[in-house]
Scaffold this motif. Structure first.
Motif, mmCIF file in Angstrom:
data_model
loop_
_atom_site.group_PDB
_atom_site.id
_atom_site.type_symbol
_atom_site.label_atom_id
_atom_site.label_comp_id
_atom_site.label_asym_id
_atom_site.label_seq_id
_atom_site.Cartn_x
_atom_site.Cartn_y
_atom_site.Cartn_z
ATOM 1 N N ARG A 135 -2.896 1.763 38.728
ATOM 2 C CA ARG A 135 -3.860 1.612 37.868
ATOM 3 C C ARG A 135 -3.624 0.117 37.130
ATOM 4 O O ARG A 135 -4.229 -0.843 36.950
ATOM 5 C CB ARG A 135 -4.118 2.303 36.685
ATOM 6 C CG ARG A 135 -5.063 3.600 37.220
ATOM 7 C CD ARG A 135 -5.492 4.380 35.985
ATOM 8 N NE ARG A 135 -4.580 5.472 35.720
ATOM 9 C CZ ARG A 135 -4.428 6.643 35.990
ATOM 10 N NH1 ARG A 135 -5.073 7.079 37.006
ATOM 11 N NH2 ARG A 135 -3.318 7.539 35.583
ATOM 12 N N GLU A 136 -2.387 -0.240 36.592
ATOM 13 C CA GLU A 136 -2.077 -1.471 35.932
ATOM 14 C C GLU A 136 -2.111 -2.586 37.061
ATOM 15 O O GLU A 136 -2.598 -3.696 36.620
ATOM 16 C CB GLU A 136 -0.360 -1.161 35.656
ATOM 17 C CG GLU A 136 -0.279 -0.467 34.295
ATOM 18 C CD GLU A 136 0.944 -0.508 33.771
ATOM 19 O OE1 GLU A 136 1.919 -1.139 34.189
ATOM 20 O OE2 GLU A 136 1.505 0.350 32.959
ATOM 21 N N LEU A 137 -1.951 -2.294 38.296
ATOM 22 C CA LEU A 137 -2.038 -3.415 39.319
ATOM 23 C C LEU A 137 -3.371 -3.534 39.591
ATOM 24 O O LEU A 137 -3.740 -4.807 39.455
ATOM 25 C CB LEU A 137 -1.183 -3.003 40.549
ATOM 26 C CG LEU A 137 -1.374 -3.764 41.809
ATOM 27 C CD1 LEU A 137 -0.899 -5.147 41.567
ATOM 28 C CD2 LEU A 137 -0.850 -3.431 43.249
ATOM 29 N N ILE A 138 -4.300 -2.586 39.614
ATOM 30 C CA ILE A 138 -5.676 -2.812 39.625
ATOM 31 C C ILE A 138 -6.090 -3.865 38.525
ATOM 32 O O ILE A 138 -7.107 -4.688 38.896
ATOM 33 C CB ILE A 138 -6.399 -1.396 39.782
ATOM 34 C CG1 ILE A 138 -5.967 -0.777 40.810
ATOM 35 C CG2 ILE A 138 -7.935 -1.719 39.873
ATOM 36 C CD1 ILE A 138 -6.667 0.713 40.945
ATOM 37 N N VAL A 139 -5.664 -3.375 37.318
ATOM 38 C CA VAL A 139 -6.326 -4.297 36.267
ATOM 39 C C VAL A 139 -5.868 -5.710 36.282
ATOM 40 O O VAL A 139 -6.569 -6.520 35.866
ATOM 41 C CB VAL A 139 -5.614 -3.644 34.945
ATOM 42 C CG1 VAL A 139 -5.860 -4.420 33.663
ATOM 43 C CG2 VAL A 139 -6.043 -2.338 34.685
#
Length: 287
Positions: free
Chosen positions: A276-280
């Protein structure tokens, strides 16, 4: 039996018939000779590819020497498997291929799904805008109305993630799937925000293989595994080809190989939180 769908009934009956044939030490050719039909028909009944007629069922029960209470149980499955209740996708039969219809039937019946995609976001997690772009480009011969219908089918599929008895969906994609600019920056920003939202559901597990994983996360072909129970091995697999077609596979060797491959690819992926952090981060880059 009232809660069993026709497809589930055919699948259960087929499995039982295959077990009975194995116990008798008979080949599909020998069973076909007894029923006065080709062995391919026997194979299709065992694989739930076609319903078993009452005449064939009686011939099989006689050949295998089946008696009550198993006889009554199998007869119930045979009757249920022959019921023809049009599924929701029947309304889209003008744009759905036979392979896709089979895929939708298994997806509707599954309790667990595992999917790997090297370049695209899985269909169950796509936004309508993203789905329209990949469908329009992937099926260039289709007209606008046909594309709209296929996008509507994809959106209807996603209801499986929101039902009371929701599908448990585990997806693994490569970082390339997040960075491939499908439809332009705005379409991708919407898609990435949607991924963050849907990945927080209890029945969805979404993980990303980063570029840094190297060859450990490298596999060229997309595939999907369906299981009829959350704690069992996959019952069937669908592999995707470059021609945007899916191939049905249910042989044990292929299922084991793809299950091992999915486990290996999962091991190369980031955790759900890190994904999720990478997506953000990628979504912010698009601004």
């Amino acid at each position: 039996m009232t809660s069993v769908s026709p497809l589930t009934a055919r699948r259960k009956l087929g499995n039982e018939l295959r077990k009975l044939r194995d116990q008798q030490g008979l080949t599909t050719e020998e069973v076909g000779a007894h029923l006065n039909c080709h062995n391919s028909k026997v194979s299709r009944i065992e694989k739930a590819k076609r319903a078993c007629t009452k005449k064939d069922f009686e011939g099989l029960m006689e050949l295998f020497g089946v008696e009550d209470p198993l006889l009554s149980e199998l007869n119930d499955l045979m009757v249920k498997g022959r019921q023809r209740v049009p599924p929701w996708w029947h309304a889209f039969k003008d744009v759905i291929s036979a392979n896709y219809e089979e895929f939708l039937a298994y997806e509707a019946e599954a309790t667990r799904c595992s999917e790997y995609q090297p370049l695209l976001i899985p269909g169950l997690l796509q936004t309508a805008s993203y789905a329209r772009k990949v469908t329009g480009d992937g099926y260039a011969a289709l007209g606008p109305d046909q594309v709209d219908s296929l996008v509507e089918v994809r959106m209807r599929r996603q209801e499986r993630l929101r039902e009371d008895d929701a599908l448990f969906f585990e997806a693994v994609v490569t970082e390339a799937a997040l960075r491939l600019l499908v439809g332009g920056a705005e379409v991708m920003r919407e898609q990435l925000r949607h991924l963050i939202e849907v990945s927080e559901r209890d029945n969805v597990r979404f993980r990303v293989i980063p570029f840094e994983a190297g060859e450990k996360g490298a596999s060229t072909g997309a595939f999907i595994l369906f299981a009829s129970a959350k704690d069992t091995q996959a019952d069937v697999a669908f592999t995707e080809s470059a021609e945007n077609t899916t191939s049905y596979r249910d042989d044990l060797l292929t299922l084991r190989r793809l299950s091992r491959l999915f486990t290996s690819l999962s091991g190369a992926a980031l955790s759900e939180d890190d994904s999720r952090e990478l997506i953000v981060r990628i979504e912010k880059e698009l601004v």
